[in-house]
Design a protein around this motif. Structure first.
Motif: not given
Length: 206
Positions: A16-22, A82-89, A122-125, A127-134
């Motif tokens: 909701g701030v860095l990645i769109d999840w629903n 669970d299996l198709e979680w990436d479709e939520m993002v 781990d799955r989101a990382r 796809r989104f390299d900003v999640l390794d910037a912290f």
């Protein structure tokens, strides 16, 4: 602990701030746009509270098996969470990753506190390299604490030797913002990148 006038450390939420999840991004397809049936499923079967238990550390395999035993006729739909979680993002929240990078270029430390299961993060990382910037991150599924419990904010401060008054916490959920304030952090509710940029400018961070 009193808050300083000018925080110098940004602490971000992720969803909701860095990645769109629903989950609706996925389930609209699975329910063939039958919105009423989808909403009933998300309100009574794969509920927000059920998902939050995975954010608190419950393994996904266990969660899916237990819920499928209760709703065997919904087993495939439950497994899809669970299996198709990436479709939520479907993608990033526009503009926020740029702000993270600008803060780092300005020499501002950037941290993260997130309600997230470890394996999904781990799955989101991937796809989104900003999640390794912290400079540091507290993941609810790892520490088994959830926002807005004050303990999760203190965990970040204690683990990284930070003063609450030097930090600005950014989250799209008001109760999580209030949780940060309860331990002495500055905090703003995220609505969009442009508003966040104004907030950070007001605090002298950009």
């Amino acid at each position: 602990m009193p808050r300083s006038a000018d925080p110098s450390i940004a602490v971000f939420d992720i969803g909701g701030v860095l990645i769109d999840w629903n989950p609706r991004y996925l389930y609209r397809k699975l329910f063939a746009e039958d919105t009423a049936a989808m909403e009933e499923f998300l309100a009574t079967v794969c509920t927000p509270d059920w998902n939050l238990q995975q954010d608190a550390g419950r393994p996904w395999k266990e969660a899916v098996e237990e819920l499928s035993a209760r709703y065997p006729e919904k087993a495939e739909l439950i497994a899809a969470y669970d299996l198709e979680w990436d479709e939520m993002v479907p993608g990033p929240i526009p503009g926020t990753a740029d702000i993270v990078r600008e803060l780092k270029q300005c020499g501002k430390p950037v941290y993260c506190i997130t309600n997230f299961s470890v394996d999904k993060l781990d799955r989101a990382r991937r796809r989104f390299d900003v999640l390794d910037a912290f400079d540091g991150i507290v993941v609810s599924g790892e520490v088994r604490l959830l926002k807005p419990d004050p303990a999760i904010y203190r965990r970040l401060l204690d683990d990284h030797g930070l003063s609450a008054g030097d930090t600005l916490f950014i989250d799209d959920v008001e109760k999580n913002v209030e949780g940060a304030r309860s331990v002495g952090m500055h905090a703003v509710r995220f609505t969009d990148a442009a508003t966040l940029r104004r907030d950070l400018t007001r605090y002298g961070m950009l």
